[in-house]
Write a protein that holds these residues in place. Structure first.
Motif, PDB file in Angstrom:
ATOM      1  N   ARG A  63       0.849  -1.183   0.000  1.00  0.00           N
ATOM      2  CA  ARG A  63       0.000   0.000   0.000  1.00  0.00           C
ATOM      3  C   ARG A  63       0.889   1.238   0.000  1.00  0.00           C
ATOM      4  O   ARG A  63       2.081   1.161   0.305  1.00  0.00           O
ATOM      5  N   ALA A  64       0.309   2.362  -0.350  1.00  0.00           N
ATOM      6  CA  ALA A  64       1.067   3.606  -0.436  1.00  0.00           C
ATOM      7  C   ALA A  64       0.975   4.389   0.869  1.00  0.00           C
ATOM      8  O   ALA A  64      -0.086   4.455   1.495  1.00  0.00           O
ATOM      9  N   VAL A  65       2.102   4.969   1.269  1.00  0.00           N
ATOM     10  CA  VAL A  65       2.156   5.852   2.432  1.00  0.00           C
ATOM     11  C   VAL A  65       2.731   7.182   1.963  1.00  0.00           C
ATOM     12  O   VAL A  65       3.754   7.219   1.271  1.00  0.00           O
ATOM     13  N   CYS A  66       2.063   8.268   2.336  1.00  0.00           N
ATOM     14  CA  CYS A  66       2.454   9.600   1.878  1.00  0.00           C
ATOM     15  C   CYS A  66       3.120  10.376   3.016  1.00  0.00           C
ATOM     16  O   CYS A  66       2.559  10.497   4.109  1.00  0.00           O
ATOM     17  N   PHE A  67       4.310  10.886   2.757  1.00  0.00           N
ATOM     18  CA  PHE A  67       5.032  11.732   3.704  1.00  0.00           C
ATOM     19  C   PHE A  67       5.034  13.161   3.171  1.00  0.00           C
ATOM     20  O   PHE A  67       5.373  13.389   2.009  1.00  0.00           O
ATOM     21  N   VAL A  68       4.660  14.112   4.019  1.00  0.00           N
ATOM     22  CA  VAL A  68       4.545  15.505   3.593  1.00  0.00           C
ATOM     23  C   VAL A  68       5.346  16.407   4.524  1.00  0.00           C
ATOM     24  O   VAL A  68       5.277  16.271   5.751  1.00  0.00           O
ATOM     25  N   VAL A  69       6.104  17.329   3.921  1.00  0.00           N
ATOM     26  CA  VAL A  69       6.725  18.428   4.661  1.00  0.00           C
ATOM     27  C   VAL A  69       5.860  19.656   4.402  1.00  0.00           C
ATOM     28  O   VAL A  69       5.733  20.095   3.250  1.00  0.00           O
ATOM     29  N   PRO A  70       5.222  20.211   5.441  1.00  0.00           N
ATOM     30  CA  PRO A  70       4.316  21.341   5.204  1.00  0.00           C
ATOM     31  C   PRO A  70       5.062  22.600   4.787  1.00  0.00           C
ATOM     32  O   PRO A  70       6.236  22.788   5.125  1.00  0.00           O
TER      33      PRO A  70
END
Length: 472
Positions: free
Chosen positions: A460-467
């Motif tokens: 499955r896909a996991v999304c990492f975000v830097v705001p």
């Protein structure tokens, strides 16, 4: 000059430096802060250092490893090693004992040149420790004033009297060794001749329309193929290299403005950080005409924002690898949609294609495996026949590991790395397509999507975000 029929420049790095000395001896070759070296200065200082290397027994075929940041000494050493017909092996500054021992041991380096201590860490002491276990490493050289017992001083080596070397380097001499990775069970080292790299750099510089009046500012580390390839282009076309030792947006803006840079060499992350910087005033960068980007995926949104912010500056998207050098790229006269959505057309002398999983060539606009044939690329890995067999087809195509498609005009659209493909319950897709959608959100500074194991779906896909700044 190279042509489509004969793509070779047939010159060495040393030849090209001397041509600049004859044509424009007082012209600036390297600018670093308040320090400026003319082409004549660079030639003389590298002559002196070449003599110092000779006095330590460094000669034809010896590997000189170098762990220095983007400072003049890096390039002076590069030219000196070339003049000795030896092989220059630049190494990333972030590497420590395990990576360094792997590289120095595999390359059988005769000399390791290190920088001064940083935050209490001594590169020279690390080198001296590695030397205990590798008899081929005859010398450890330090740029720092304080150096461990038994090491040599780079400054003292560079004070030797300049004298003519026994013989000049030849275009077919190996002069550069670059590693594609740090510590692996199967090390992948690449060996390059002068002719391979100078010819490729000639084509890249020609298509960037480089000229003596340009001033090239390099944000990327010179230990990367992308950065050092463009340094060779600056030597070929006679324009100065403006060095930035450590990239920070505020340092970039001040250096570019002070040095009146016209061409920037960097990675997408440099552009992302620049556009997010509160120190950015586009008027300070009015001298820029070209911002060349390579090293990682460059999103259409980033290219669009860069073009809209830096008026008069054209983003150029490059694709290349340590194994190939510059492979393809957008051109200055390409329409905006080509620059935003593709990585451009093939460089002179090179051939690219899209293959299916059986090795057959696919027609335009079909997704598949990107392969390249280049006279400027390696044809085998150094001391690694297994990696060579896995990476090259029987008829000479290098398998890049990228998924892409080529349109009818020859422009390449990069779709992602084959290894990054996510298989969610049998549905396969590349994370870049989803990342591009997320990246458009004003609250997102950076985004990365990776595949993670899943008991039900397999992956499955996991999304990492830097705001974005102020959006957390």
């Amino acid at each position: 000059m190279p042509t489509s029929d004969s793509p070779w420049l047939d010159k060495t790095l040393t030849d090209l430096l001397r041509e600049n000395v004859e044509r424009n001896p007082d012209g600036p070759a390297i600018e670093w802060g308040d320090t400026t070296l003319s082409f004549a200065d660079l030639d003389l200082q590298s002559d002196r250092l070449a003599t110092g290397l000779a006095e330590q027994g460094i000669g034809s075929g010896d590997v000189v490893s170098c762990q220095l940041p983007n400072i003049p000494e890096f390039l002076i050493l590069h030219h000196a090693v070339s003049k000795r017909r030896a092989i220059f092996n630049p190494i990333h500054m972030a590497y420590r004992s395990s990576e360094m021992e792997h590289i120095v041991g595999f390359a059988e380096s005769a000399m390791l040149v290190t920088g001064p201590p940083v935050k209490g860490f001594s590169y020279a002491e690390m080198g001296m420790d590695i030397q205990k276990r590798h008899s081929s490493l005859r010398h450890v050289v330090s740029l720092g004033e304080e150096r461990p017992p038994g090491s040599l001083s780079l400054a003292e080596l560079g004070q030797s009297p300049a004298r003519a070397q026994e013989e000049d380097p030849q275009p077919q001499d190996p002069f550069l060794m670059l590693f594609t990775s740090g510590t692996t069970a199967s090390p992948k080292a690449t060996l390059h001749t002068h002719n391979m790299r100078m010819s490729n750099s000639w084509f890249c510089g020609k298509d960037m329309e480089l000229r003596e009046s340009d001033r090239m500012l390099c944000c990327s580390a010179l230990s990367h193929m992308w950065a050092i390839l463009n340094y060779w282009s600056s030597v070929i076309y006679g324009c100065p290299q403006v060095l930035l030792t450590r990239y920070r947006p505020e340092a970039f803006v001040s250096t570019a403005a002070q040095g009146q840079a016209t061409v920037v060499i960097g990675a997408p992350v440099h552009a992302v950080d620049l556009l997010a910087s509160p120190d950015l005033n586009p008027d300070d960068l009015a001298s820029l005409r070209l911002f060349a980007l390579s090293g990682s995926v460059c999103s259409p949104d980033l290219v669009r924002r860069l073009r809209n912010t830096l008026k008069g500056c054209t983003p150029v998207v490059f694709w290349g690898m340590t194994e190939t050098g510059g492979g393809f790229y957008t051109r200055l006269d390409d329409p905006p949609e080509v620059i935003e959505k593709t990585a451009g057309r093939v460089s002179g002398g090179c051939t690219i294609a899209i293959h299916d999983d059986k090795g057959s060539t696919l027609p335009p606009d079909q997704e598949g495996n990107l392969v390249i044939k280049s006279p400027f690329g390696i044809h085998s890995y150094f001391k690694n026949p297994k990696a060579t067999r896995e990476s090259f087809t029987e008829n000479g195509w290098f398998q890049t590991g990228d998924l892409a498609k080529i349109d009818s005009a020859g422009n390449v659209q990069m779709l992602g790395r084959r290894k990054e493909e996510i298989n969610r319950g049998g549905t396969k897709y590349l994370p870049e397509s989803v990342e591009e959608v997320v990246r458009r959100h004003p609250g997102v500074h950076q985004v990365a999507i990776v595949g993670m194991p899943d008991e039900r779906l397999g992956e499955r896909a996991v999304c990492f975000v830097v705001p974005a700044q102020g959006k957390a």
